[in-house]
Design a protein around this motif. Structure first.
Motif, short mmCIF file in Angstrom:
data_model
loop_
_atom_site.label_atom_id
_atom_site.label_comp_id
_atom_site.label_asym_id
_atom_site.label_seq_id
_atom_site.Cartn_x
_atom_site.Cartn_y
_atom_site.Cartn_z
N LYS A 2 0.90 -1.22 0.01
CA LYS A 2 0.12 0.05 0.01
C LYS A 2 0.78 1.23 -0.03
O LYS A 2 1.83 1.57 0.89
N GLU A 43 0.16 5.83 8.68
CA GLU A 43 0.54 4.49 9.23
C GLU A 43 -0.08 3.47 8.64
O GLU A 43 0.51 2.41 8.76
N LYS A 44 -1.13 3.43 7.79
CA LYS A 44 -1.35 2.04 7.34
C LYS A 44 -1.02 1.93 5.94
O LYS A 44 -1.31 1.08 5.31
N ASP A 46 2.57 1.54 3.57
CA ASP A 46 3.91 0.67 3.45
C ASP A 46 4.82 1.72 3.09
O ASP A 46 6.02 1.57 3.63
#
Length: 167
Positions: A2, A43-44, A46
């Motif tokens: 991601k 945060e979510k 990569d």
């Protein structure tokens, strides 16, 4: 993986660069692209690609502020500036961006030319010699007037650069 592309664009140059990078990466990765004013929590994701226009040799202030919030992520920087990347100023900008990536999980940096905001050119013309010597002011104005949008080939090269770094 991601990925998130966050960009700050004053005249549309950096937005074009962000969109080209997004187009190249979206088939291989779950990509999100956002204007810096609407940037989500990182945060979510990569990896993060942060793009901005150059102000005084570095990322513009909003982008620098966002950069400080990005921790423990793969990070790449991209930018547009009103000088050519292979010029003396361009080389200084590249070094400054490299320095911003020290001690980070770096995906590198990439710069493309971009048009200088016409308002900035007018502001430069109004600067008095006491603040900036006349010779330097004239060079800044000439460089600004000679600025240009990145070509499709230059934008594609930026996108390919990050594609190779991420894959």
């Amino acid at each position: 993986m991601k990925g998130l592309i966050i960009y700050s664009s004053k005249t549309g140059n950096t937005k074009r660069m962000a969109e080209k990078i997004y187009e190249v990466l979206k088939d291989e990765h779950q990509m999100t692209i956002k204007d810096i004013r609407d940037a989500p929590e990182v945060e979510k994701f990569d990896f993060i690609l942060l793009g901005a226009w150059i102000d005084r040799g570095s990322l513009e202030p909003k982008a620098l502020k966002v950069l400080k919030t990005i921790k423990n992520k793969k990070l790449g920087l991209f930018a547009t500036l009103g000088a050519m990347p292979d010029s003396e100023h361009g080389r200084k900008v590249i070094k400054n961006l490299e320095n911003l990536l020290i001690d980070r999980d770096s995906l590198g940096q990439y710069i493309c030319p971009g048009l200088v905001d016409p308002k900035m050119i007018e502001k430069l013309k109004g600067i008095k010699g006491v603040i900036v010597p006349k010779k330097i002011k004239e060079k800044m104005i000439d460089t600004s007037l000679a600025s240009r949008k990145a070509t499709e080939e230059e934008l594609e090269a930026a996108a390919d650069y990050f594609f190779e770094k991420i894959n």
